[in-house]
Design an enzyme around this catalytic site. Structure first.
Site, PDB file in Angstrom:
ATOM      1  N   GLY A 322       0.830  -1.201   0.000  1.00 48.47           N
ATOM      2  CA  GLY A 322       0.000   0.000   0.000  1.00 48.47           C
ATOM      3  C   GLY A 322       0.860   1.246   0.000  1.00 48.47           C
ATOM      4  CD  GLU A 323       4.448   2.745   2.495  1.00 41.51           C
ATOM      5  OE1 GLU A 323       5.640   2.929   2.170  1.00 41.51           O
ATOM      6  OE2 GLU A 323       4.094   2.532   3.671  1.00 41.51           O
ATOM      7  N   GLY A 324       0.868   3.792  -1.701  1.00 41.61           N
ATOM      8  CA  GLY A 324       1.209   4.369  -2.996  1.00 41.61           C
ATOM      9  C   GLY A 324       2.469   3.809  -3.611  1.00 41.61           C
TER      10      GLY A 324
END
Length: 360
Positions: A322-324
């Site tokens: 996640g987190e881009g």
């Protein structure tokens, strides 16, 4: 933003903008003709050509150039995490946001590498965060309520978070937005959103997330099945979001809608980010024309989610951070696609003999 939310909800009644169809047959034909005339066999650059064509259509030009790319990472906590659906405690949310701001997270490294700006949008982190130039304080609440006991958000909170996401996009320059998230428990929210919107069994939708397995995974699925039963009435996209979603997911819905409205390229990360885009697309289907899906997550249900939206991811790296991180990793491919259109020679300009007509 957590004051007088009922009044704010009324003000945000227009928070779902109308997204126009980008279809332009003349531009599409011109882009395809340019790609076909490059010094290569027809279609030889494969999906890179598809990306070049799509970005040209989004930006409305045959010479697209990505400018001032911004990674917007939306953060929020989840009351549902108290039910033991994650391998990590909720405190990890604010700790990881702090890690991102200090430059130590994967997304921090990747955005530095690729010259991307990074902004963290706090829509609902439970702990107060100190001021930072790269932190946007858009806190609606200190996390959602426990969706196994009640709706995760009130309607007012949901609309406030959507509006915060729209404002976050308005506040940054450039023509490309990379979406990411941070929130312990949010893979459970994504699984619930997929299960309800696609009418799939929770066993198909809920996987390891942060690393739950065995009995812990079975427990997670039982909790999520109970959430679906409690909110059986929630069927429309915004009902699903308010009942079972997260403040950071609502923020990403707003960001997707605003970026689509402004005709920016939207680079979508993994499972949770795709859940927000899925909700946005249920509200305004043409947002998908503006979305480039960076990678297919290792989270088992992401493949089903992409399939249900009728889209394909660029990469398959077995990532589930996640987190881009996947969006940033795919960024150079988008830049390469644009350069192919702008800089690669045609058969005519390079004085190279083109493909001959096939003969029998």
């Amino acid at each position: 933003m957590n004051t007088d939310l009922d009044m704010q909800a009324a003000a945000f009644s227009d928070s779902i903008p109308s997204i126009a169809d980008l279809t332009d047959r003349t531009l599409s034909s011109a882009l395809q003709q340019l790609l076909d005339q490059k010094t290569k066999p027809l279609g030889a650059l494969g999906r890179l050509e598809n990306v070049a064509h799509q970005i040209g259509c989004i930006l409305g030009t045959t010479v697209p150039q990505l400018q001032q790319g911004h990674a917007l990472i939306f953060a929020g906590d989840h009351g549902l995490a108290r039910q033991g659906v994650s391998a990590y405690p909720s405190d990890v949310t604010w700790q990881m946001v702090a890690n991102m701001l200090s430059g130590g997270a994967a997304i921090s490294v990747l955005t530095r590498q690729h010259g991307l700006a990074l902004k963290l949008v706090d829509c609902g982190v439970a702990k107060p965060l100190p001021a930072h130039p790269d932190l946007v304080d858009a806190k609606v609440a200190q996390g959602t309520a426990d969706a196994s006991q009640q709706a995760a958000m009130t309607e007012a909170q949901m609309h406030a978070a959507i509006a915060a996401g729209r404002q976050a996009v308005r506040s940054v320059p450039g023509n490309a937005i990379l979406l990411g998230e941070m929130g312990i428990g949010n893979t459970s929210c994504a699984a619930l959103i997929l299960a309800r919107l696609s009418q799939r069994r929770i066993e198909e939708c809920a996987g390891a997330g942060t690393g739950v397995a065995g009995q812990a995974l079975q427990h997670k699925r039982q909790v999520l099945q109970a959430v679906l039963a409690r909110h059986a009435h929630a069927q429309a996209p915004l009902e699903v979001l308010a009942s079972m979603g997260g403040l950071e997911i609502a923020g990403m819905v707003g960001a997707t809608l605003q970026a689509a409205l402004e005709r920016r390229v939207i680079v979508v990360d993994g499972f949770v980010t795709s859940a927000a885009v899925m909700l946005a697309a249920k509200l305004q289907p043409h947002v998908l024309q503006r979305c480039v899906f960076s990678h297919q997550s290792h989270e088992q249900a992401h493949r089903l989610m992409l399939q249900d939206m009728g889209v394909h991811a660029l990469l398959q790296m077995d990532m589930r951070l996640g987190e881009g991180s996947g969006a940033a990793l795919a960024w150079p491919l988008l830049e390469s696609a644009c350069r192919i259109l702008r800089e690669m020679a045609s058969f005519e300009s390079a004085q190279v003999s083109g493909q001959s007509a096939a003969t029998s």
